[in-house]
Every structure is written in C-alpha cells, then in structure tokens.
Write an enzyme that holds these catalytic residues in place. Sequence first.
Site, PDB file in Angstrom:
ATOM      1  N   GLU A  42       0.821  -1.207   0.000  1.00 35.23           N
ATOM      2  CA  GLU A  42       0.000   0.000   0.000  1.00 35.23           C
ATOM      3  C   GLU A  42       0.858   1.262   0.000  1.00 35.23           C
ATOM      4  O   GLU A  42       0.542   2.240  -0.696  1.00 35.23           O
ATOM      5  CB  GLU A  42      -0.943  -0.001   1.210  1.00 35.23           C
ATOM      6  CG  GLU A  42      -2.069  -1.009   1.120  1.00 35.23           C
ATOM      7  CD  GLU A  42      -3.016  -0.734  -0.036  1.00 35.23           C
ATOM      8  OE1 GLU A  42      -3.191   0.450  -0.408  1.00 35.23           O
ATOM      9  OE2 GLU A  42      -3.576  -1.702  -0.575  1.00 35.23           O
ATOM     10  N   TYR A 127      -6.706   6.303   4.400  1.00 33.85           N
ATOM     11  CA  TYR A 127      -6.880   5.363   3.295  1.00 33.85           C
ATOM     12  C   TYR A 127      -6.000   4.125   3.477  1.00 33.85           C
ATOM     13  O   TYR A 127      -6.470   2.982   3.384  1.00 33.85           O
ATOM     14  CB  TYR A 127      -6.569   6.013   1.941  1.00 33.85           C
ATOM     15  CG  TYR A 127      -6.536   4.975   0.847  1.00 33.85           C
ATOM     16  CD1 TYR A 127      -7.713   4.482   0.304  1.00 33.85           C
ATOM     17  CD2 TYR A 127      -5.331   4.425   0.419  1.00 33.85           C
ATOM     18  CE1 TYR A 127      -7.696   3.485  -0.655  1.00 33.85           C
ATOM     19  CE2 TYR A 127      -5.300   3.428  -0.530  1.00 33.85           C
ATOM     20  CZ  TYR A 127      -6.485   2.967  -1.069  1.00 33.85           C
ATOM     21  OH  TYR A 127      -6.458   1.964  -2.000  1.00 33.85           O
ATOM     22  N   ASP A 145     -11.101   5.537  -2.720  1.00 34.58           N
ATOM     23  CA  ASP A 145      -9.979   6.157  -3.410  1.00 34.58           C
ATOM     24  C   ASP A 145     -10.481   6.804  -4.696  1.00 34.58           C
ATOM     25  O   ASP A 145     -11.697   6.886  -4.935  1.00 34.58           O
ATOM     26  CB  ASP A 145      -8.869   5.136  -3.678  1.00 34.58           C
ATOM     27  CG  ASP A 145      -9.262   4.072  -4.704  1.00 34.58           C
ATOM     28  OD1 ASP A 145     -10.448   4.029  -5.121  1.00 34.58           O
ATOM     29  OD2 ASP A 145      -8.388   3.280  -5.096  1.00 34.58           O
ATOM     30  N   CYS A 193     -14.047   0.913 -15.372  1.00 38.72           N
ATOM     31  CA  CYS A 193     -14.503   2.297 -15.237  1.00 38.72           C
ATOM     32  C   CYS A 193     -13.317   3.244 -15.116  1.00 38.72           C
ATOM     33  O   CYS A 193     -13.274   4.109 -14.240  1.00 38.72           O
ATOM     34  CB  CYS A 193     -15.432   2.424 -14.028  1.00 38.72           C
ATOM     35  SG  CYS A 193     -16.508   3.871 -14.083  1.00 38.72           S
ATOM     36  N   CYS A 199     -16.947  -0.246 -20.565  1.00 41.00           N
ATOM     37  CA  CYS A 199     -18.103  -0.886 -19.938  1.00 41.00           C
ATOM     38  C   CYS A 199     -18.400  -2.260 -20.524  1.00 41.00           C
ATOM     39  O   CYS A 199     -18.605  -3.238 -19.783  1.00 41.00           O
ATOM     40  CB  CYS A 199     -19.340  -0.005 -20.086  1.00 41.00           C
ATOM     41  SG  CYS A 199     -19.072   1.741 -19.739  1.00 41.00           S
ATOM     42  N   CYS A 204     -18.754  -4.757 -17.472  1.00 35.78           N
ATOM     43  CA  CYS A 204     -19.058  -4.109 -16.197  1.00 35.78           C
ATOM     44  C   CYS A 204     -20.347  -4.682 -15.613  1.00 35.78           C
ATOM     45  O   CYS A 204     -21.387  -4.698 -16.273  1.00 35.78           O
ATOM     46  CB  CYS A 204     -19.208  -2.603 -16.385  1.00 35.78           C
ATOM     47  SG  CYS A 204     -19.763  -1.760 -14.882  1.00 35.78           S
TER      48      CYS A 204
END
Length: 298
Positions: A42, A127, A145, A193, A199, A204
């Site tokens: 991270e 976060y 995020d 996205c 899509c 999606c």
Amino acid sequence: MTDARAFPTAAVRTALIEWYESGHREFPWRRTTDPYEILVSEVMSQQTQLGRVETAWEAFLDRWPTVAALAREDRAAVVGFWSEHRLGYNNRAKYLHTAAQQVMDDYDGEIPQTPETLQTLQGVGPYTANAVASFAFNAGDAVVDTNVKRVLYRAFDVPDDDSVFEQCASDLMPEDKSRVWNNAIMELGGVACEKTPRCDSESCPWRKWCHAYETGDFTAPDVPTQPEFTGSRRQFRGRIVNVLGKYDELAIDDLGHRIRVDYTPDGEHGREWLRGLLSDLAADGLVTVEDDRVRLQQ
C-alpha cells in the site's frame, strides 16, 4: 443525485463480487493476508505504477521479509532501495521504516488490526490504514480512493463530495466482507470504469443500474469536463440506448422521432445524422442495425 440505496442492493453487491471473483488482475499482494506485506504494497502503490511496484515489492520482501527485519535495518539502506527502484517520494521510505520500529516498540511486533490503531503508525493515513485493515484482517471500512469515487459518481450519480462518497460506499459494502468488496470495487474502477470507460469490453457488472451508461455522460471528478452535454451527440446516444431499452426493436425513423422532436428523415437531423450515432453505438457493441431496424445488442 441517485441514491445507491434505491437500487436492489443485494443484486448490486452480488453482481460486483461475482464479476471480481470470475477473473481479475493478479497482483502478488492479493494472494496474501500478511499485514506487513500488505502495508508495504500500500505504501509503495501511492502514486506509483503497479507494474513497477510488483517488482519492487518482491525485492523488498526478499531483503526485509518481516517487520522486525525492516525495523533493524539502517534507514539509509531503506531510502536507497526506494530511490533505486524509482518509487518516488523518499519520505515514504522513511515513514515505513519508522512505522516498522513503532510496531516493534509499541505493539510487540504485531501490526495493529483496526483502521484507528493503524493510523498511529508514521505515514499511515486513513486510506492506507483502512486498506490494510480490509485486506489483511477483513476488518476495514469501505475504501474510497480515486477509482471508487469515479465508479460511484458515474454509476449512482453521487455528487463530488467526500462525505457523500464515504456514506454511499459504506451503504453498499456488505457486512464483514471488506476484503473482497474493497478489492472488487477498486478493480472495477481500475479496469472497466477507467477515465476512458470500457463498460462492455470488460463486462461491467453494474451496467443495468449505471447512470453514466444510460445517459452516455462519463464525466467524473478526475476526468476533465466533456463538451456541453445538452444537445450533444453523447446526449442523443444516451437517449437511443434508453429508448431501445423499452422496445425489442424499432424502425430507424420510429427511433428518430422518439429521441428528437425535430427529427425529419431527410433533414439536418434525419437519417444520416441518426446513422452516424448508431454507427458509434454499434462500434461500442451496444446496438445492431439490420434492414433499417435497430435493437440493443444482447
């Protein structure tokens, strides 16, 4: 604003998780629940390309396989590694090293499990703390995020307001599933996205509920404002999809009259203009045109 809770929440959740579990990008940190390994990933991933992070992450863990090993190391060596692997912002290396020492000194070598306690570590903000709690311990809140904001903004017409994004994300996340859910919704934003949406090609799972997919307006907080929407080709492409969703198929002129009050077959906004819009939608795999009849692609 479209309230995400107005949608069939169970179906929305199931669709996303099934989409994610049926096939997603493979990163090594997604195959571990070790909190130290996830913390390293991270911190490295902040504003750094994931391809570069993957190589650096594996090398970092080969050199410092445990939080204790990192805490014992000289700080200059950690910063040197960071710079050598072009991970940017050397302060992050310093903070990670300090955090490892805090874990050893303040938490008996065990990385904290909750977002609140994780934030006591140097350089670990809300976060990152939430991500580690989610992916290591399945005990996090909904991650918000840039990718998640983009998804929520487009799918549910959520306004560009951090507190509203957080509430919507929290409402959607199923209880006790922060690990799979946060991975899944971030994957949706990173694959289907993106700033330029894919899509259909990425299947999606939220297309049937998505406000942007219905209207053709794919602006988002991190996407530059597109040309004026009212009267634009985007607006009329969205109308075509919306109208065809109510019919099995329509003759091209019937469709024209339903999307534009001033439609005249041989006029400025007539068949030639409409065929141009349909050609764009066909190229995106959204409609099929045969013998002057139009239907949504199934």
